[in-house]
Design a protein around this motif. Structure first.
Motif, mmCIF file in Angstrom:
data_model
loop_
_atom_site.group_PDB
_atom_site.id
_atom_site.type_symbol
_atom_site.label_atom_id
_atom_site.label_comp_id
_atom_site.label_asym_id
_atom_site.label_seq_id
_atom_site.Cartn_x
_atom_site.Cartn_y
_atom_site.Cartn_z
ATOM 1 N N LEU B 75 -64.001 -18.360 -115.932
ATOM 2 C CA LEU B 75 -62.945 -17.369 -116.568
ATOM 3 C C LEU B 75 -63.557 -15.822 -115.489
ATOM 4 O O LEU B 75 -63.983 -15.260 -115.340
ATOM 5 N N ALA B 76 -62.195 -15.393 -115.074
ATOM 6 C CA ALA B 76 -62.581 -14.715 -114.424
ATOM 7 C C ALA B 76 -61.833 -13.485 -115.230
ATOM 8 O O ALA B 76 -60.849 -13.523 -115.354
ATOM 9 N N VAL B 77 -61.899 -12.074 -114.508
ATOM 10 C CA VAL B 77 -61.561 -11.374 -116.290
ATOM 11 C C VAL B 77 -61.165 -9.818 -114.405
ATOM 12 O O VAL B 77 -62.030 -9.155 -114.397
ATOM 13 N N GLU B 78 -59.873 -9.174 -115.148
ATOM 14 C CA GLU B 78 -60.180 -8.318 -114.565
ATOM 15 C C GLU B 78 -58.926 -7.065 -115.789
ATOM 16 O O GLU B 78 -58.963 -7.672 -116.893
ATOM 17 N N TYR B 79 -59.538 -5.812 -115.734
ATOM 18 C CA TYR B 79 -60.030 -4.681 -116.884
ATOM 19 C C TYR B 79 -59.454 -4.456 -116.505
ATOM 20 O O TYR B 79 -58.896 -3.136 -115.126
ATOM 21 N N LYS B 80 -58.660 -3.500 -117.391
ATOM 22 C CA LYS B 80 -57.082 -2.333 -117.327
ATOM 23 C C LYS B 80 -57.610 -1.547 -118.005
ATOM 24 O O LYS B 80 -57.472 -1.861 -119.420
ATOM 25 N N SER B 81 -57.979 -0.031 -117.902
ATOM 26 C CA SER B 81 -58.809 0.935 -119.088
ATOM 27 C C SER B 81 -57.325 1.917 -119.957
ATOM 28 O O SER B 81 -57.361 1.684 -121.226
ATOM 29 N N ARG B 82 -56.149 1.029 -119.472
ATOM 30 C CA ARG B 82 -54.794 1.897 -120.253
ATOM 31 C C ARG B 82 -55.018 1.270 -120.932
ATOM 32 O O ARG B 82 -55.109 -0.041 -121.611
ATOM 33 N N HIS B 83 -53.695 1.956 -122.455
ATOM 34 C CA HIS B 83 -53.241 1.751 -123.748
ATOM 35 C C HIS B 83 -52.000 1.098 -123.133
ATOM 36 O O HIS B 83 -50.950 1.069 -123.785
ATOM 37 N N LEU B 112 -58.678 -13.714 -117.265
ATOM 38 C CA LEU B 112 -58.017 -12.579 -118.434
ATOM 39 C C LEU B 112 -57.649 -11.488 -118.073
ATOM 40 O O LEU B 112 -58.432 -10.849 -117.461
ATOM 41 N N ILE B 113 -56.639 -10.990 -118.105
ATOM 42 C CA ILE B 113 -56.152 -9.355 -117.670
ATOM 43 C C ILE B 113 -56.471 -8.762 -119.790
ATOM 44 O O ILE B 113 -55.823 -9.620 -120.367
ATOM 45 N N LYS B 114 -57.405 -7.487 -119.140
ATOM 46 C CA LYS B 114 -57.366 -7.232 -120.208
ATOM 47 C C LYS B 114 -57.387 -5.733 -120.441
ATOM 48 O O LYS B 114 -57.780 -4.835 -119.569
ATOM 49 N N THR B 115 -56.702 -5.288 -120.626
ATOM 50 C CA THR B 115 -56.801 -4.034 -121.499
ATOM 51 C C THR B 115 -57.248 -3.221 -122.357
ATOM 52 O O THR B 115 -57.240 -4.243 -123.023
ATOM 53 N N SER B 116 -56.843 -1.799 -123.053
ATOM 54 C CA SER B 116 -57.594 -1.364 -124.151
ATOM 55 C C SER B 116 -57.091 -2.036 -125.276
ATOM 56 O O SER B 116 -57.843 -2.007 -126.285
ATOM 57 N N THR B 117 -56.020 -2.736 -125.228
ATOM 58 C CA THR B 117 -55.391 -2.597 -126.471
ATOM 59 C C THR B 117 -54.528 -4.637 -125.885
ATOM 60 O O THR B 117 -54.296 -4.973 -127.380
#
Lengths: 143, 173
Positions: B75-83, B112-117
């Protein structure tokens, strides 16, 4: 030879994943970027904030020991810091305190692992740690 | 029942528990890392000192924020800190980073694209060529921009408000 059909590219011909994302956002953004357009002050501030959040994300990802407080509250939370101060100012100075620290370091990875798997365990651990933090806070206020 | 029989039975029960137990535990309580993402972290982006992945055949480079492995899934994860929710640009970036990681030997099967919400999982095509085709249009646009070509604007209230070059753009709304 057309792009993406088996030719090797030199570094300057390659495009970054972030630019590919920007192309989906707005291609004109990339034109402005490559022409040296000025970034707005609000965008710079937002970028700095985003980078700090990324650093925190990576810090949690790479923290192999994964202390209980870091897991529950986050590594930079004031409650985590308070527990660290308690460890450094009180526990470490006595033999009993150092034994407690040793046991905590030995058990905390397994405890955190269990808490991650079970909400019940996490809630119990969080309740206990919250009470400890409240005791420390009230003691600090008295002092 | 003799003492030896009881001890033997006990040893068998313990052995079964030790063999079956972890699989049962993983089934009932799927293991997650500190970020709440399933699997074991096998690669992280340490910032400037971490080199990006390159896939020269498709003309891309980049790095995801994390790579995790769970069984046969990478799994490659891309994290975005926005809500805020996941946008098409996040997906394009994540797929491109996953393609680049494949170029360096990581057989990424999911993104996986993961934001704060929000979290959004995307199953990737098995072949690199198919993965490339899903984002080819954006790769070509990015390459054209790098070559100095004029690029079309896609003004939008939300996008323009958040754009870093809003002040210098005559298309901004």
């Amino acid at each position: 030879m057309r792009r993406g059909e088996g030719s090797n590219r030199t570094r300057k011909n390659l495009v970054s994943a972030s630019d590919v994302g920007r192309a989906a956002y707005c291609p004109h953004y990339l034109q402005l970027k490559h022409s040296g357009a000025k970034v707005s002050a609000s965008a710079k501030a937002a970028r700095q904030k985003g980078n700090a959040k990324h650093d925190e994300f990576n810090q949690v990802a790479t923290d192999k020991r994964c202390y209980v407080a870091s897991y529950l509250y986050g590594p930079e939370d004031c409650r985590t810091e308070r527990l660290r101060r308690f460890r450094d100012n009180y526990l470490i100075g006595s033999r009993t305190g150092r034994a407690c620290i040793f046991c905590y370091y030995a058990l905390s990875p397994a405890l955190v692992s269990l808490a991650k798997r079970s909400n019940v365990v996490r809630d119990i651990v969080k309740g206990l740690v919250n009470r400890i933090v409240e005791r420390l806070e009230s003691r600090d206020e008295h002092n | 029942m003799s003492t030896i029989s009881i001890l033997l039975l006990g040893a068998v029960v313990v052995a079964i528990f030790l063999i079956v137990g972890p699989h049962l535990a993983n089934g009932l309580f799927p293991k997650k890392n500190a970020l709440g993402i399933p699997g074991t972290i096998i690669w992280t982006d340490q910032g400037r000192r971490t080199k990006p992945f390159f896939y020269r055949k498709f003309g891309v480079f980049g790095k995801p924020d994390l790579i995790c492995r769970k069984g046969n899934t990478v799994l490659a994860v891309e994290y975005k800190s926005r809500h805020r929710p996941v946008y098409e640009s996040d997906i394009a970036q994540a797929l491109c980073a996953a393609l680049a990681a494949r170029g360096d030997g990581y057989n990424v099967t999911r993104a996986l694209i993961k934001t704060s919400t929000t979290e959004r999982y995307i199953d990737l095509p098995r072949s690199d060529q198919d993965l490339y085709q899903t984002i080819k249009v954006y790769i070509d646009l990015a390459a054209d921009a790098k070559d100095g070509k004029k690029m079309m604007a896609t003004p939008n209230t939300r996008k323009c408000r958040a754009c870093a070059f809003r002040n210098g753009c005559r298309h901004a709304i």
